[in-house]
Design a protein around this motif. Structure first.
Motif, PDB file in Angstrom:
ATOM      1  N   ARG A 136       2.648   6.043  14.306  1.00 49.98           N
ATOM      2  CA  ARG A 136       2.389   5.408  13.022  1.00 49.98           C
ATOM      3  C   ARG A 136       3.614   5.616  12.160  1.00 49.98           C
ATOM      4  O   ARG A 136       4.434   6.492  12.417  1.00 49.98           O
ATOM      5  CB  ARG A 136       1.155   6.007  12.363  1.00 49.98           C
ATOM      6  N   SER A 137       3.763   4.779  11.178  1.00 50.04           N
ATOM      7  CA  SER A 137       4.902   4.909  10.290  1.00 50.04           C
ATOM      8  C   SER A 137       4.392   4.710   8.871  1.00 50.04           C
ATOM      9  O   SER A 137       3.679   3.748   8.588  1.00 50.04           O
ATOM     10  CB  SER A 137       5.951   3.856  10.642  1.00 50.04           C
ATOM     11  N   VAL A 138       4.739   5.648   8.012  1.00 49.20           N
ATOM     12  CA  VAL A 138       4.313   5.531   6.619  1.00 49.20           C
ATOM     13  C   VAL A 138       5.550   5.314   5.769  1.00 49.20           C
ATOM     14  O   VAL A 138       6.504   6.087   5.832  1.00 49.20           O
ATOM     15  CB  VAL A 138       3.574   6.810   6.162  1.00 49.20           C
ATOM     16  N   ASN A 139       5.557   4.255   4.998  1.00 51.72           N
ATOM     17  CA  ASN A 139       6.710   3.944   4.172  1.00 51.72           C
ATOM     18  C   ASN A 139       6.247   3.511   2.789  1.00 51.72           C
ATOM     19  O   ASN A 139       5.090   3.123   2.603  1.00 51.72           O
ATOM     20  CB  ASN A 139       7.533   2.816   4.799  1.00 51.72           C
ATOM     21  N   VAL A 140       7.171   3.570   1.858  1.00 49.62           N
ATOM     22  CA  VAL A 140       6.821   3.158   0.499  1.00 49.62           C
ATOM     23  C   VAL A 140       7.415   1.781   0.240  1.00 49.62           C
ATOM     24  O   VAL A 140       8.599   1.557   0.459  1.00 49.62           O
ATOM     25  CB  VAL A 140       7.369   4.172  -0.530  1.00 49.62           C
ATOM     26  N   ILE A 141       6.577   0.864  -0.168  1.00 50.18           N
ATOM     27  CA  ILE A 141       7.104  -0.457  -0.527  1.00 50.18           C
ATOM     28  C   ILE A 141       6.792  -0.716  -2.009  1.00 50.18           C
ATOM     29  O   ILE A 141       5.828  -0.197  -2.567  1.00 50.18           O
ATOM     30  CB  ILE A 141       6.521  -1.582   0.372  1.00 50.18           C
ATOM     31  N   GLU A 142       7.662  -1.512  -2.597  1.00 53.53           N
ATOM     32  CA  GLU A 142       7.558  -1.753  -4.023  1.00 53.53           C
ATOM     33  C   GLU A 142       7.223  -3.222  -4.213  1.00 53.53           C
ATOM     34  O   GLU A 142       7.921  -4.091  -3.707  1.00 53.53           O
ATOM     35  CB  GLU A 142       8.916  -1.414  -4.655  1.00 53.53           C
ATOM     36  N   ILE A 143       6.121  -3.477  -4.919  1.00 48.60           N
ATOM     37  CA  ILE A 143       5.678  -4.865  -5.093  1.00 48.60           C
ATOM     38  C   ILE A 143       5.617  -5.174  -6.581  1.00 48.60           C
ATOM     39  O   ILE A 143       5.110  -4.380  -7.386  1.00 48.60           O
ATOM     40  CB  ILE A 143       4.287  -5.075  -4.448  1.00 48.60           C
ATOM     41  N   GLU A 144       6.158  -6.347  -6.947  1.00 48.67           N
ATOM     42  CA  GLU A 144       6.073  -6.777  -8.351  1.00 48.67           C
ATOM     43  C   GLU A 144       4.617  -7.070  -8.676  1.00 48.67           C
ATOM     44  O   GLU A 144       3.949  -7.794  -7.947  1.00 48.67           O
ATOM     45  CB  GLU A 144       6.903  -8.046  -8.555  1.00 48.67           C
ATOM     46  N   ASN A 145       4.177  -6.512  -9.773  1.00 45.84           N
ATOM     47  CA  ASN A 145       2.764  -6.708 -10.151  1.00 45.84           C
ATOM     48  C   ASN A 145       2.424  -8.183 -10.294  1.00 45.84           C
ATOM     49  O   ASN A 145       1.323  -8.613  -9.994  1.00 45.84           O
ATOM     50  CB  ASN A 145       2.485  -5.988 -11.467  1.00 45.84           C
ATOM     51  N   SER A 146       3.393  -8.962 -10.725  1.00 47.56           N
ATOM     52  CA  SER A 146       3.130 -10.381 -10.980  1.00 47.56           C
ATOM     53  C   SER A 146       2.825 -11.164  -9.706  1.00 47.56           C
ATOM     54  O   SER A 146       2.334 -12.272  -9.763  1.00 47.56           O
ATOM     55  CB  SER A 146       4.329 -11.001 -11.679  1.00 47.56           C
ATOM     56  N   LYS A 147       3.145 -10.588  -8.566  1.00 48.83           N
ATOM     57  CA  LYS A 147       2.915 -11.310  -7.319  1.00 48.83           C
ATOM     58  C   LYS A 147       1.516 -11.053  -6.766  1.00 48.83           C
ATOM     59  O   LYS A 147       1.079 -11.694  -5.818  1.00 48.83           O
ATOM     60  CB  LYS A 147       3.928 -10.864  -6.239  1.00 48.83           C
ATOM     61  N   ILE A 148       0.871 -10.057  -7.331  1.00 47.97           N
ATOM     62  CA  ILE A 148      -0.442  -9.689  -6.796  1.00 47.97           C
ATOM     63  C   ILE A 148      -1.502 -10.609  -7.377  1.00 47.97           C
ATOM     64  O   ILE A 148      -1.476 -10.959  -8.556  1.00 47.97           O
ATOM     65  CB  ILE A 148      -0.736  -8.208  -7.124  1.00 47.97           C
ATOM     66  N   ASN A 149      -2.402 -11.026  -6.504  1.00 49.88           N
ATOM     67  CA  ASN A 149      -3.500 -11.920  -6.889  1.00 49.88           C
ATOM     68  C   ASN A 149      -3.005 -13.268  -7.389  1.00 49.88           C
ATOM     69  O   ASN A 149      -3.665 -13.916  -8.183  1.00 49.88           O
ATOM     70  CB  ASN A 149      -4.386 -11.271  -7.955  1.00 49.88           C
ATOM     71  N   THR A 150      -1.803 -13.683  -6.984  1.00 50.23           N
ATOM     72  CA  THR A 150      -1.320 -14.984  -7.457  1.00 50.23           C
ATOM     73  C   THR A 150      -0.933 -15.879  -6.288  1.00 50.23           C
ATOM     74  O   THR A 150      -0.029 -16.690  -6.377  1.00 50.23           O
ATOM     75  CB  THR A 150      -0.103 -14.815  -8.383  1.00 50.23           C
ATOM     76  N   GLY A 151      -1.605 -15.694  -5.176  1.00 51.00           N
ATOM     77  CA  GLY A 151      -1.395 -16.608  -4.053  1.00 51.00           C
ATOM     78  C   GLY A 151      -0.304 -16.169  -3.089  1.00 51.00           C
ATOM     79  O   GLY A 151      -0.091 -16.799  -2.057  1.00 51.00           O
ATOM     80  N   TYR A 152       0.393 -15.106  -3.375  1.00 56.91           N
ATOM     81  CA  TYR A 152       1.412 -14.626  -2.449  1.00 56.91           C
ATOM     82  C   TYR A 152       0.769 -13.904  -1.266  1.00 56.91           C
ATOM     83  O   TYR A 152      -0.382 -13.478  -1.339  1.00 56.91           O
ATOM     84  CB  TYR A 152       2.385 -13.685  -3.157  1.00 56.91           C
ATOM     85  N   LYS A 153       1.528 -13.790  -0.198  1.00 59.73           N
ATOM     86  CA  LYS A 153       1.016 -13.117   0.996  1.00 59.73           C
ATOM     87  C   LYS A 153       2.019 -12.062   1.482  1.00 59.73           C
ATOM     88  O   LYS A 153       3.208 -12.130   1.184  1.00 59.73           O
ATOM     89  CB  LYS A 153       0.800 -14.142   2.121  1.00 59.73           C
ATOM     90  N   LEU A 154       1.493 -11.091   2.224  1.00 59.63           N
ATOM     91  CA  LEU A 154       2.356 -10.111   2.877  1.00 59.63           C
ATOM     92  C   LEU A 154       2.400 -10.454   4.354  1.00 59.63           C
ATOM     93  O   LEU A 154       1.361 -10.637   4.980  1.00 59.63           O
ATOM     94  CB  LEU A 154       1.784  -8.694   2.734  1.00 59.63           C
ATOM     95  N   ARG A 155       3.597 -10.565   4.877  1.00 56.35           N
ATOM     96  CA  ARG A 155       3.705 -10.890   6.305  1.00 56.35           C
ATOM     97  C   ARG A 155       4.360  -9.738   7.064  1.00 56.35           C
ATOM     98  O   ARG A 155       5.422  -9.251   6.675  1.00 56.35           O
ATOM     99  CB  ARG A 155       4.535 -12.159   6.483  1.00 56.35           C
TER     100      ARG A 155
END
Lengths: 731, 161
Positions: B100-119
């Motif tokens: 397993r690999s645990v990493n920290v990713i940083e996401i702009e709050n504005s992208k959440i719940n606005t139709g964006y996806k994580l691939r």
């Protein structure tokens, strides 16, 4: 027979893999420095072996609340991974006892990554991995066949590490280093093969994770991590990595990857939720990685580097040996049994072989079925119509070494059909017994019922192309087969000659008997005492050889002026400052030994020449006795002051002289007889005996030594000869 | 209600953007990738932010540091070649089967719940390439749940850091 099978396999394997093997060795040497470079970094905590997980995990979790993983690498560096208080990435080497950061892992060097990829897969991915794996496997077979060859060579497993007879540099060190690096190379090859097999799934190394029954996970009784039984009993040195629970949820657990098993531990109760032992194949893969990469030990990594370097040397020396062997081998297009013309050769140093080859090639060109072989290989040739014997004479009218059994073989194998024969003798009128052995062969054949002469016996003096082609014409006319030998004849004209300047000569004061001459070669001339100087007095095919004594960088010759002597007359006429063209003939078998208890030098007449150089160069002061014989004291006097000087400086332990035409009228062999006990004891103790001078003297001394040694030590002189303890260079 | 809050948020965001043009508000998440027990070399995985049409917007994390293998992550690599800036700072080690690999990713709050996806895109040296080993809508919900992968990834979990 068996030796050739193994040797053939050894060679075939080496030839088929040497390119990739070279590449793998070079990259392997470089890669060996990766673990060495890592080990010297100061990230290894002293307390490493003592600390248990029960101690270190709570400490680390307290210091780094965001820790997700702890791992222990092959260097015993403890590394933590996770996030720090500010939410930034945390990746550091820590002291497992205090949790203090002692360093940060650097990025893996791109250079080493590049070399690793080349070493593993040649940048060709799967295909490359396959070929490298195959190379490792071939290397394993090479090691096995090499071991068997050494056992055969040393005549038994028990004598595996006894002394090796030294033929030449490449062969000697191929065997010496082969014995030493056998085991590391075999380990490299075996582990490499195993890793490849595992990589391609031929050995299964399945990944298994502990299977957890999430319904059975309990959250009571709650314990502190420091009290977990499994943590208490697990030392950090058994650990590969620990994955911390992803969250505080009871369904998230610790995963301990240990050396031999993987354990899932409840983060609340410390219960073992599940565990799985690694299969043997996985353990072996890890072991192979340790052994193949040297990652676990810096010393082993260095051993691997040395072994890899040795592989490179083996490739070089192996090919050197093979090329040499091939050069000496005669190639036959037709087998002896199917050939009409059989050329039998008696050659001591290969010159005669050159002429015989010219005949052979010319006959093949003319479309004849010709077969060339040594006189000692004489047997029944069922299809033979012509027999051509080309032979030199060795020593005092003796057969060359590859012709010694010929007379007996002729008696044993009479030909079944009538055969025409022709004998061609090679020699020089400078020596008595000119072509004596050729005459003997001719007379022997003339008495065989099946044999009828095609031509009278011909002789070739001093490698004369004219005399040689005279025979060829005669034979060609009689046989009705065109034979054009001259174009095939190579090496009759001297090549690659150097210029030498006469710097001193005693020819003016010594008009008969022996004189000395000193020559200066070009700078950086490769020459040693014991080598020979080949001169060409008439600038043609006629060559004369003189033993060299190297004194103060100058080539020193001692020459006996012969009446009408071609070479001696030529040298005698030279004046200081004159330049001549000549070449050095390497004569390694007659060099002063590098290591010997004592060296005994025996010479007569001008045979002292190389010894003068050797004694001057004996700066190691190896104990050294000189027995030298001359006709008159006046011949010795030329060397006396030099020898006394060397004696005073300790480079020469003692001088013993014999004069055959003055005083007691002694020969050098009389001196040997006088010191028989001493010489026999010296040989037994490992001393080296060097003989230089006339063949007659050599014969006397060798016969004497044979009696002495069999009487005093119960051994034949050939025993010491085979151990390179008796070296001779006589003429 | 949610509409109003999002408008408020939008206005706030605009004000914020006006005040310091280049700083958008972001949140850090711990992202754990658990691999299946596949056999073979370490997998290269890219985590990308893609918009509703599937176009790459930003690289969030890359597992695997040897650039020579980036071309095996075919689709992402096209985007990467044009947008390499800053990627090396969010790059970690590749991850092998069962790990397993645990990493920290940083996401702009504005992208959440606005139709964006994580691939999550994955590739292993000589094995298959998964353009969508895992693709999830970027919502507060998925950022707190466990999502199953389809290729080398068994599952992915997040937690706010």
């Amino acid at each position: 027979m068996t030796i050739s099978v193994w040797r053939y396999s050894h060679l075939a394997l080496a030839v088929s893999s040497f390119l990739l093997l070279t590449l793998a060795s070079v990259t392997g040497i470089i890669l060996a420095f990766q673990p060495v470079a890592e080990k010297i970094k100061p990230y290894r905590a002293d307390s490493f072996n003592k600390v248990s997980l029960a101690y270190t995990l709570p400490v680390l979790r307290q210091t780094y609340p965001g820790i997700t993983e702890l791992s222990v690498d092959a260097n015993h560096f403890v590394q933590v991974k996770g996030t720090d208080a500010e939410g930034k990435k945390l990746l550091a080497y820590v002291d497992p006892q205090t949790g203090k950061i002692i360093g940060t892992p650097g990025k893996q060097s791109e250079f080493f990554q590049w070399v690793t990829a080349l070493h593993r897969s040649l940048f060709l991915h799967e295909a490359g991995r396959f070929f490298i794996g195959l190379t490792a496997f071939l290397l394993m077979l090479i090691t096995v066949s090499g071991t068997i060859l050494i056992i055969q060579r040393q005549r038994g497993l028990k004598r595996f590490f006894t002394r090796i007879a030294r033929d030449n540099f490449a062969q000697y060190y191929h065997v010496v280093l082969g014995r030493l690096s056998l085991i590391p190379i075999f380990i490299v090859a075996l582990s490499g093969t195993y890793l490849s097999l595992a990589r391609f799934g031929l050995i299964e190394t399945p990944k298994q994770s502990p299977k957890i029954d999430f319904d059975a996970i309990r959250s009571k009784p709650e314990k502190k991590a420091a009290d977990f039984a499994i943590f208490k009993e697990t030392k950090l040195s058994d650990v590969e990595s620990v994955e911390f629970p992803f969250s505080e949820d009871v369904e998230d657990y610790y995963t301990l990857k240990l050396k031999a098993r993987e354990v899932a531990v409840n983060q609340v109760t410390g219960e073992i939720l599940a565990e799985v032992k690694y299969p043997v194949s996985v353990m072996l893969t890890n072991l192979s990685l340790d052994l193949h990469t040297g990652r676990a030990s810096g010393i082993w990594a260095v051993v691997l580097a040395v072994a890899s370097a040795n592989i490179l040397f083996f490739i070089y020396s192996g090919f050197a040996i093979t090329l040499k062997r091939r050069a000496n081998r005669t190639k036959n297009k037709y087998k002896a049994g199917e050939s009409n013309i059989i050329i039998l050769v008696g050659s001591e140093n290969g010159n005669t072989f050159g002429f015989a080859q010219a005949i052979h090639q010319s006959l093949l060109k003319a479309g004849e079925k010709s077969h060339i072989t040594e006189l000692n290989n004489y047997t029944v040739f069922p299809e033979a119509k012509h027999l051509i014997v080309a032979t030199a004479t060795y020593g005092l009218g003796d057969p060359p070494t590859n012709a010694t059994k010929f007379a007996a073989l002729v008696k044993k194998h009479p030909q079944q059909n009538p055969v025409h024969y022709s004998v061609l003798g090679f020699g020089s009128h400078a020596y008595p017994d000119f072509c004596k052995f050729a005459y003997e062969v001719n007379s022997l054949l003339s008495h065989q019922e099946w044999a009828s002469p095609l031509t009278d016996i011909h002789t070739v003096n001093d490698r004369s192309p004219q005399e040689f082609s005279l025979w060829a014409e005669a034979w060609s006319q009689q046989a009705g087969i065109p034979l054009n030998v001259l174009p095939q004849l190579q090496n009759t004209q001297p090549k690659d000659l150097d210029t030498f300047t006469v710097t001193a000569t005693t020819s003016a004061t010594r008009t008969d008997g022996t004189f000395t001459i000193q020559l200066q070669g070009k700078r950086r001339l490769r020459v040693n005492s014991g080598d020979l100087l080949a001169i060409y007095p008439m600038n043609d095919h006629r060559e004369r050889l003189y033993s060299i004594g190297l004194i103060a960088g100058q080539v020193n010759l001692s020459v006996r002026l012969q009446p009408d002597g071609l070479g001696s007359g030529f040298l005698h006429r030279l004046k200081v400052g004159e330049k001549i063209s000549a070449r050095i003939v390497e004569n390694k078998h007659f060099y002063f030994p590098q290591e010997a208890k004592e060296v005994i030098l025996i010479s007569n007449g001008t045979g002292i020449a190389p010894f003068l150089g050797m004694i001057s160069q004996n700066t190691n002061k190896t104990p050294c006795r000189l027995y030298c014989g001359f006709r008159q004291r006046s011949s010795f006097e030329m060397y006396e002051s030099l020898l006394l000087e060397n004696h005073a400086s300790g480079q020469l332990s003692s001088i013993h002289t014999a004069f055959s035409r003055e005083g007691e009228k002694q020969y050098v062999s009389d001196l040997i007889e006088r010191d028989a006990g001493l010489i026999s004891a010296a040989l037994e103790a490992g001393s080296v005996l060097m003989i230089c001078g006339s063949l007659a003297m050599q014969k006397d001394v060798m016969e004497l030594l044979e009696t002495i040694c069999s009487k005093k030590a119960g051994k034949s002189i050939s025993y010491y000869q085979s151990h390179n303890q008796v070296l001779s260079d006589c003429y | 209600m949610s509409k109003i809050s999002s408008i408020v948020f939008f206005v706030l965001a605009l004000t914020f953007a006006g005040a310091s043009a280049s700083f958008a508000q972001t949140t850090k998440y711990k992202c754990m990738i658990q691999m299946t027990n596949y056999m073979g070399e370490g997998a290269y995985i890219s985590i990308s932010l893609v918009d509703s049409k599937g176009a790459y917007e930003k690289t969030l994390y890359v597992l695997g540091s040897d650039k020579k293998w980036y071309k095996t992550l075919k689709e992402w690599n096209k985007f990467y070649l044009k947008n390499q800036a800053g990627v090396s700072a969010i790059t970690g080690a590749s991850v092998t089967g069962g790990d397993r690999s645990v990493n920290v990713i940083e996401i702009e709050n504005s992208k959440i719940n606005t139709g964006y996806k994580l691939r999550f895109e994955s590739a292993v040296e000589d094995k298959a390439y998964n353009v969508k080993d895992l693709e999830i809508p970027l919502t507060t919900e998925t950022l707190s749940a466990k999502s199953e992968g389809t290729g080398y990834i068994r599952y992915v979990r997040f937690s706010a850091n």
